[in-house]
Design an enzyme around this catalytic site. Structure first.
Site, PDB file in Angstrom:
ATOM      1  N   ASP A 164     -25.248  56.323  -0.160  1.00 12.75           N
ATOM      2  CA  ASP A 164     -25.586  57.432   0.993  1.00 12.75           C
ATOM      3  C   ASP A 164     -25.674  58.745   0.193  1.00 12.75           C
ATOM      4  O   ASP A 164     -24.663  59.110  -0.517  1.00 12.75           O
ATOM      5  CB  ASP A 164     -24.483  57.451   1.982  1.00 12.75           C
ATOM      6  CG  ASP A 164     -24.879  58.259   3.230  1.00 12.75           C
ATOM      7  OD1 ASP A 164     -25.805  58.882   2.989  1.00 12.75           O
ATOM      8  OD2 ASP A 164     -24.377  57.945   4.120  1.00 12.75           O
ATOM      9  N   SER A 188     -22.298  59.688  11.181  1.00 14.29           N
ATOM     10  CA  SER A 188     -22.698  60.822  10.365  1.00 14.29           C
ATOM     11  C   SER A 188     -22.209  62.219  10.843  1.00 14.29           C
ATOM     12  O   SER A 188     -20.855  62.351  10.875  1.00 14.29           O
ATOM     13  CB  SER A 188     -24.350  61.129  10.685  1.00 14.29           C
ATOM     14  OG  SER A 188     -24.574  61.807   9.552  1.00 14.29           O
ATOM     15  N   HIS A 206     -27.637  55.841   3.758  1.00 15.66           N
ATOM     16  CA  HIS A 206     -27.216  56.592   5.087  1.00 15.66           C
ATOM     17  C   HIS A 206     -27.269  55.561   6.288  1.00 15.66           C
ATOM     18  O   HIS A 206     -26.624  55.552   7.217  1.00 15.66           O
ATOM     19  CB  HIS A 206     -27.863  57.709   5.220  1.00 15.66           C
ATOM     20  CG  HIS A 206     -27.203  58.465   6.199  1.00 15.66           C
ATOM     21  ND1 HIS A 206     -25.991  59.079   6.214  1.00 15.66           N
ATOM     22  CD2 HIS A 206     -27.641  59.255   7.356  1.00 15.66           C
ATOM     23  CE1 HIS A 206     -25.789  59.860   7.178  1.00 15.66           C
ATOM     24  NE2 HIS A 206     -26.574  59.799   8.065  1.00 15.66           N
TER      25      HIS A 206
END
Length: 691
Positions: free
Chosen positions: A624, A538, A658
């Site tokens: 995501d 991320s 995600h």
């Protein structure tokens, strides 16, 4: 094209101009998710990645079996008391998802539970396996039992896009009520009488911005909009104080917060503001003993704890004053005491505030550890439930007895196969950054691992999020093959307090990247490391992309998971999920030329050049909503077209979000894939090859 030939992404030049700067983005066509060319390209990348890593298939299977064999597949959590029930979760061998359950509280002591042997009277609240069915992805967003323990609110997501459907179950009859509310966000809160449930919904940018009140048994179309946040920088959420006396509606940006409260006994009443928002001031609260505990940073960078009268919550009287060396993180209030969660010298701790007594801090058995309050729903209690772990100690659950000041170990996660923590050792070291700042590093290795050893260096460094020392079953597959694992606690995280965070954001963001490179070099110079494989996800994926541009020669390989590598283009587009919210973290390049120039100078996608890069594995998910799949897709395409070295691999989960794949066995296989690639890059793969 054969699958062992790298895909070549077509170039479709798209021109954009900002602050007089004209840029050509030849891969912007990949942002169109439902375009057939996009899906074809992602599938070609998956086929190529599978072909290039085909020689690791046996190693992947070995690592998967190691993770599986070390895990007690049929297991259960420590029961937690709430009212007349003990709540816990359990897992069963062969099943992907956990099962949330409860038992009647027939005594003050928790029931003796045996994995795989449900007790008489067990009531299943949520069985993830039953709900998931054959869906390739499944997640639970909220489970909340009403105060009278009769109703369950729960929400589910079957795609990974974090838009949940909220439902209600009558726990007496087991019946699923007809109430069904789509597109809700995480969280929620009950009124005191259990007739109303408050929940949040999200806008097109995936920002939770509305709070609604649902009366159980009525159509969702009749739900009342309680609050709408019009400032696009702010999220909203709804919860209860631990006393369950007040509903708490919070609105917060990255740097500012505002709280509204409502007596939970009057759910149709009007929320009142505790203190109107002031830019840069953050605060939160809990309630006990006739007053509020308020944690805030007004004139207190590392936060201070204050009290406030219930009838005048805007008047704050200091209780724990600000300290430069201690960042206060949270307060949990109980009848008769409070627990303050804090961070000092890069480690977490807990301070107990007994009513009418002197405050004190709980002592823990290891110098390097992570500890936090956990699972404390009961307001009237003489014990404090804690979660504890270290890099050599598996996740553990303690009760801290407030009368005897004793830490009572209730459960330590079993690690099968003869794991002995004495076979491993953990260290704290310090690297020196370019500007002379000392950067902490947490290190673990198997005893007997000497000399420069292959090393996995993990980093994050954003949002004041700390990557604390913790245990990992999967990591043992690295340590037992002679690798060192280290965490670089770089600026931009919260490990060393609020200033540490502020020194790694906005126009100081490059400190995050140079800190990580400094740690990697220190690990080699200090004799810890041979080849270094970097890993981050991320915002930590942005870190990976930035450091490989800064110092590609330092790394033997890079794993970038759901990586935020096209940050400039994303933050320039206010129509994308979360963009406007992110301006307080990264800056606003759309309206500020200085921010634009600064971000352009470090964002990974913009700064790929024709040097030799190490092999890179980028992992993403099609659904995501936090870091969109096209960021790593574009990045890998540009790397392959521009840079030397590699190979550059892209692996896209075509039905996940995600967090990647949702089932635990699927997640273990994905981790085994990644660890096998890391071992190959580190020269420790059981393939007869040394890279």
């Amino acid at each position: 094209m054969s699958s062992d030939t790298p895909p070549v992404a077509k170039k479709v030049p798209a021109e954009r101009t900002h602050h007089g700067d004209t840029v050509i983005d030849e891969y912007s066509w990949l942002t169109v998710k439902d375009d057939a060319d996009t899906i074809t390209y992602l599938e070609a990348e998956n086929a190529y990645t599978q072909a290039v890593t085909g020689h690791l298939a046996d190693l992947q299977e070995d690592v998967f079996q190691e993770i599986k064999s070390r895990t007690q597949e049929t297991d259960l959590s420590v029961p937690t008391r709430k009212g007349g029930w003990w709540y816990y979760s359990r897992t069963e061998e062969g099943k992907q998802y956990g099962i949330q359950c409860r038992l009647p509280a027939l005594s003050e002591s928790p029931p003796e539970l045996t994995p795989g042997k449900p007790l008489d009277g067990e009531q299943v609240l949520v069985d993830g396996n039953e709900l998931a069915g054959d869906s390739p992805f499944f997640a639970v967003g909220t489970t909340s039992v009403s105060p009278d323990a009769r109703l369950l609110a729960y929400s589910t997501d079957f795609s990974g896009n974090e838009r949940f459907t909220l439902r209600f179950r009558d726990l007496d009859s087991g019946e699923i009520l007809p109430d069904e509310i789509p597109d809700v966000f995480y969280g929620g809160a009950w009124s005191a009488d259990g007739t109303a449930f408050f929940y949040t919904t999200i806008d097109e940018a995936w920002r939770p911005y509305r709070v609604h009140r649902h009366i159980v048994g009525t159509p969702a179309g009749d739900d009342v909009l309680v609050y709408e946040e019009t400032d696009e920088r702010f999220w909203v959420g709804i919860g209860l104080t631990r006393s369950e006396r007040f509903l708490v509606l919070g609105a917060g940006s990255k740097i500012t917060s505002e709280v509204r409260i409502l007596d939970a006994e009057f759910p149709t009443g009007e929320f009142r503001v505790v203190r109107p928002r002031v830019t840069g001031v953050e605060y939160s609260l809990d309630h006990a003993d006739g007053h509020f505990f308020v944690l805030h940073n007004e004139g207190a960078r590392n936060f201070e704890l204050a009290t406030a009268p219930v009838d005048d919550p805007a008047t704050w009287t200091p209780l724990i004053e600000h300290r430069e060396d201690t960042r206060l993180l949270d307060v949990q209030a109980f009848a008769g005491h409070a627990a303050v969660y804090f961070r000092r010298d890069g480690l977490t701790g807990i301070r107990v505030l007994p009513q009418g007594g002197a405050a004190y801090e709980i002592e823990f058995p290891e110098a390097i550890h992570s500890a936090a309050p956990a699972g404390n729903p009961e307001f009237q209690t003489s014990r404090l439930r804690l979660a504890y772990t270290s890099m050599v100690t598996p996740p553990s659950v303690y009760d801290y007895d407030l009368a005897s000041n004793e830490l009572i170990l209730l459960k330590r996660r079993a690690v099968l196969g003869g794991y002995d923590s004495d076979d491993y050792e953990q260290f704290r070291d310090w690297a020196v950054a370019e500007d002379g700042t000392k950067v902490p590093v947490s290190i673990v290795r198997r005893k007997g691992t000497t000399g420069p050893a292959p090393t996995v260096l993990y980093g994050y460094g954003s949002y004041e999020t700390s990557i604390d020392p913790s245990f990992s079953v999967a990591r043992l597959s690295l340590l037992d093959r002679g690798l060192v694992f280290a965490i670089a606690h770089v600026r931009g995280g919260g490990e060393m307090g609020r200033q540490w965070y502020e020194d790694g954001k906005l126009l100081r963001k490059k400190n995050t990247f140079t800190d990580f490179v400094a740690v990697a070099r220190h690990m080699k110079e200090a004799g810890w490391s041979g080849p270094v494989v970097a890993r981050g996800g991320s915002a930590g994926g942005l870190l990976m992309g930035a450091v490989v541009n800064l110092a590609p020669e330092v790394f033997a390989g890079v794993v970038a998971e759901v990586p935020f590598v096209d940050a400039l283009n994303t933050i320039l587009d206010p129509t994308l999920p979360l963009t406007v919210i992110e301006w307080d973290e990264w800056g606003d390049p759309l309206h500020n030329a200085d921010v634009y120039a600064y971000m352009k100078s470090y964002t990974p996608y913009e700064n790929v050049d024709d040097r030799e890069y190490p092999p890179i594995l980028a992992i993403t998910s099609l659904n995501d909503t936090r870091v969109l799949y096209h960021e790593p897709a574009k990045w890998v395409a540009r790397l392959r077209a521009t840079a030397g070295g590699g190979p550059f691999l892209l692996k896209t989960e075509m039905g996940a979000g995600h967090g990647g794949r949702s089932g635990r066995y699927d997640a273990w296989r994905e981790e085994a894939f990644t660890l096998a690639w890391i071992l190959d890059r580190a020269g420790s793969a059981d393939t007869g090859e040394t890279k």
